[in-house]
Design a protein around this motif. Structure first.
Motif, PDB file in Angstrom:
ATOM      1  N   LYS A  20      44.703  36.822  -5.447  1.00  0.00           N
ATOM      2  CA  LYS A  20      44.630  36.611  -3.997  1.00  0.00           C
ATOM      3  C   LYS A  20      45.811  35.726  -3.615  1.00  0.00           C
ATOM      4  N   PHE A  24      45.008  29.759   1.359  1.00  0.00           N
ATOM      5  CA  PHE A  24      43.856  28.992   0.913  1.00  0.00           C
ATOM      6  C   PHE A  24      43.726  29.058  -0.607  1.00  0.00           C
ATOM      7  N   HIS A  25      43.791  30.294  -1.145  1.00  0.00           N
ATOM      8  CA  HIS A  25      43.599  30.416  -2.590  1.00  0.00           C
ATOM      9  C   HIS A  25      44.777  29.859  -3.369  1.00  0.00           C
ATOM     10  N   LEU A  28      44.229  26.202  -3.589  1.00  0.00           N
ATOM     11  CA  LEU A  28      43.252  25.936  -4.652  1.00  0.00           C
ATOM     12  C   LEU A  28      43.910  26.038  -6.019  1.00  0.00           C
TER      13      LEU A  28
ATOM     14  N   ALA B 218      36.342  28.529  -8.210  1.00  0.00           N
ATOM     15  CA  ALA B 218      36.978  28.752  -6.914  1.00  0.00           C
ATOM     16  C   ALA B 218      36.768  30.168  -6.408  1.00  0.00           C
ATOM     17  N   HIS B 219      36.567  31.128  -7.328  1.00  0.00           N
ATOM     18  CA  HIS B 219      36.443  32.511  -6.895  1.00  0.00           C
ATOM     19  C   HIS B 219      35.015  33.023  -6.944  1.00  0.00           C
ATOM     20  N   HIS B 305      33.171  27.689   3.444  1.00  0.00           N
ATOM     21  CA  HIS B 305      33.740  26.484   2.828  1.00  0.00           C
ATOM     22  C   HIS B 305      32.651  25.542   2.332  1.00  0.00           C
TER      23      HIS B 305
ATOM     24  N   ASN D  63      46.265  44.978  -7.242  1.00  0.00           N
ATOM     25  CA  ASN D  63      45.080  44.375  -7.833  1.00  0.00           C
ATOM     26  C   ASN D  63      44.718  45.031  -9.156  1.00  0.00           C
ATOM     27  N   LEU D  66      46.889  43.716 -11.775  1.00  0.00           N
ATOM     28  CA  LEU D  66      46.485  42.392 -12.229  1.00  0.00           C
ATOM     29  C   LEU D  66      45.278  42.473 -13.156  1.00  0.00           C
TER      30      LEU D  66
END
Lengths: 159, 339, 103, 112
Positions: A20, A24-25, A28, B218-219, B305, D63, D66
């Motif tokens: 991603k 934001f990611h 992170l 985080a994911h 969030h 994707n 990946l």
């Protein structure tokens, strides 16, 4: 310095994992890589000499095709033995010991794992510079340390 | 569900379960139990519940078997067997078989697997499936159900893990004087009597493991995983460090005081976010109100969030507790020498 | 193509069955550790095969990655055990000791 | 084309897996079994995972690329971890004093 290397490596790993690319990611990712680098920056590059790391890596890359060939040979050897009806006549296991001339820790570990990956031999332990190796037959036992040590010595020589 | 795989894996699981309880050597039992957990993870992922499978993968491969081995290491390997069949055991056998038979009979009344007419999939599941994205903008429904719709429940799950950590600490920890303890930690050296190969390879793997754990945390919104799994993997990385170096190396990195603090902090983050919602004038754990204090977020994104926030809290708590349980279990509570 | 992957999955399951022979009966504890290690590798691959059958590899690859990273913690923990307790004591099966095996 | 390549890779890998499993069952002692377990698995998983990663690239997108990279990362970790695990198990056996199987059934102490 180690911190920055670790951070960059970790961030590359994060990019592959995450998939991603929004802000934001990525933020992170920066935070996470920084955290990991903070926690364990002394782990990855602990006992390397500072100067010739790149040379070492490039030499090691040249070593990879050879070791891949050895892995293929090792697997075929195991397959041959496993499917052979009179397998117990073919093998004659013994434990051998020899000393190495490799100095660095990296070199010794790479040598030990390469021994494990080549036909008929597995490293049992390293005591200082002495290797204990289990070999499936006398022929492969006589072949050690041999060519592989020469190659690894060229990769990890300290000059 | 792929029934062919289902059948084989289930058979193997039952085989493993029988082997685990009938083998006489406890270390072997722990190891067969490891194989059992591998197969269990396969079964769950194969039935399509990826998050549960992930939890089993992290817990079973990462810490479960290691805890068992550490416990066996500090106690004994032999099963205590008394050769007489005493009456209390017989009563236990009777009770167990009775309950088993009742459960088997009751099992026939369950709805079939993935039956669209079963009560759960008639009202509840369609609601989540249709509304999750609109209400929380989280693609992984399991995460939003765990962390938002039933966040209260998950909070107490975290509290249960915390209680387990406290219990292990209370039972096993044998205190020493503070000065003595500091001395012992300071005297710890690396590379003592440990294996060069394992040490070197693990040193390369640990940072990747930690980053993977943070990625999982985080994911959690987009792929399987979340706080629990990430926390367990993070804890497992420290356990690996402890196995390959020694206990003191880890205690230098993550001292006991920090560990306890982090365990508390994790649970506090979870409950604190809930309280913050309360303070801002909404219900407990209603994250949408967080948009008042987070800049440039709509109430929907605020829910997303908020979930990330509590996932982080859960991860910190779980990590600290896993490390705490392991250090106490493997060193018999005195933090001298681990496995 | 789906049938092919299903066949591969079933085949891997059968190999796990064969390996379980060593895990469950394997004369010493070390054979069992080895068996679990092999099962771990096969599980990693089987997870991705299942992912391909469901056409959602991106979901399953994380679990497989976790296994690849975590699989050998158990192995190392179990082998650490023998650094202190140098005793294999291959005990048999059943709920009762036949005789006091080992010590 | 990619399908054929995938099938060949996976079947070859599967054959190696099969042979090593047979080896694990047949070899006389645990040192020899480790030879089968430690070596065959690496190449077999390399072949199978490469095949699966190739098949995954069927519908090409970033994707998917990946995800295939992740699968290759698994291969890398197996390459690092598998010989180490092999070595750890062997070391444990050596430490606890298992004598290797030899032809003459000698029972001399190898460790002095």
């Amino acid at each position: 310095m180690h911190f920055i290397y670790t951070f960059l490596l970790m961030f590359g790993f994060w990019i592959i994992l995450s998939g991603k690319f929004d802000l934001f990611h990525l933020t992170l990712g920066v935070i996470s890589s920084g955290l990991v680098a903070l926690l364990s920056h002394d782990l990855l590059f602990k006992d390397r000499t500072q100067k010739n790391r790149l040379v070492e890596v490039s030499r090691f890359v040249q070593y990879i095709p050879w070791i891949m060939g050895e892995i293929v040979k090792a697997t075929l050897h195991v397959v041959y033995l496993a499917l052979h009806p009179r397998m117990k006549d073919l093998i004659d296991p013994k434990i051998i010991r020899f000393r190495t001339k490799l100095k660095s820790k990296v070199g010794r570990v790479a040598f030990a794992n390469s021994i494990t990956l080549t036909p008929g031999t597995i490293t049992i332990r390293i005591v200082d510079d002495e290797y204990h190796v289990h070999a499936l037959s006398r022929k492969v036992a006589d072949g050690l340390p041999g060519e592989m040590e020469e190659r690894l010595h060229r990769v990890f020589r300290e000059d | 569900m792929i029934w062919q795989l289902d059948l084989i894996i289930l058979t193997l699981i039952i085989l493993c379960a029988f082997a685990t309880i009938s083998v006489q050597d406890l270390l072997s039992a722990a190891i067969i139990f490891g194989a059992y957990s591998f197969l269990m993870c396969l079964l769950w992922t194969e039935m399509g519940s990826v998050d549960v499978g992930f939890t089993e993968a992290a817990v079973g491969a990462g810490v479960g078997t290691v805890f068992c081995i550490a416990a066996v290491f500090q106690t004994t390997r032999k099963v205590k067997v008394d050769h007489q069949m005493n009456p209390s055991k017989f009563i236990g056998l009777l009770a167990a078989s009775f309950i088993g038979i009742v459960l088997l009979i009751a099992q026939g009344d369950f709805p079939a697997w993935a039956d669209p007419d079963s009560p759960a999939s008639r009202y509840l599941s369609p609601h989540f499936i249709t509304n999750t994205i609109a209400e929380t903008s989280v693609p992984n429904i399991v995460t939003s159900v765990l962390a938002d719709y039933r966040g209260f429940d998950t909070m107490f799950e975290t509290a249960v893990i915390f209680a387990a950590g406290v219990a292990v600490f209370a039972i096993l920890r044998r205190g020493r004087g503070k000065e003595e303890n500091d001395q012992a930690v300071a005297a710890g050296t690396e590379d003592v009597n440990q294996d060069l190969i394992i040490q070197w390879i693990c040193r390369q793997l640990v940072p990747f493991m930690q980053l993977f754990a943070l990625y999982v945390v985080a994911h959690g919104h987009h792929s399987p995983g979340g706080g629990f799994q990430g926390g367990v993997i993070l804890g497992a990385s420290f356990i690996l460090l402890q196995l390959t170096y020694d206990l003191k190396t880890v205690l230098q990195r993550m001292s006991e005081r920090w560990n306890v603090l982090l365990g508390n902090l994790g649970v506090f983050i979870y409950a604190g976010i809930g309280l913050l919602c309360l303070v801002l004038g909404a219900n407990f754990l209603d994250y949408s109100v967080l948009s008042k204090i987070l800049p440039a977020t709509s109430p929907i994104m605020a829910r997303s969030h908020g979930m990330l926030g509590i996932e982080i809290g859960v991860a910190i708590a779980v990590m600290a507790i896993m490390i705490g349980i392991y250090t106490n279990l493997s060193s018999h509570g005195d933090h001298e020498q681990g496995l | 193509m789906n049938d092919f992957f299903l066949a591969v999955g079933i085949g891997l399951c059968l190999l796990i069955t064969l390996t379980l022979y060593r895990v469950i009966l394997g004369p010493t504890v070390i054979d069992r550790i080895m068996g679990v290690n092999i099962i771990g590798t096969k599980t990693t691959i089987l997870l991705i095969v299942i992912g391909i059958i469901y056409r959602r590899v991106d979901m399953f690859v994380d679990i497989a990655l976790a296994y690849a990273l975590l699989n050998f913690i158990t192995t190392i923990a179990a082998s650490r055990y023998f650094q202190r307790h140098k005793n294999l004591s291959p005990l048999g099966f059943g709920f009762r000791y036949k005789k006091e095996a080992g010590k | 084309m990619i399908d054929m390549l995938t099938i060949i890779l996976i079947l070859t890998g599967y054959f190696f897996f099969f042979a090593t499993t047979i080896g694990v069952l047949r070899f006389p002692d645990f040192y020899a079994r480790m030879h089968a377990a430690g070596k065959g698995d690496i190449l077999a998983s390399l072949l199978m995972l490469t095949g699966l990663a190739l098949y995954n690239l069927h519908h090409f997108s970033v994707n998917q690329l990946l995800v295939s990279l992740k699968i290759m990362l698994i291969v890398m970790f197996i390459f690092l971890a598998s010989p180490t695990a092999t070595h750890a198990i062997l070391d444990a056996g050596y430490e606890s004093g298992v004598h290797p199987w030899t032809k003459e059934k000698k029972t001399e102490d190898k460790r002095e």
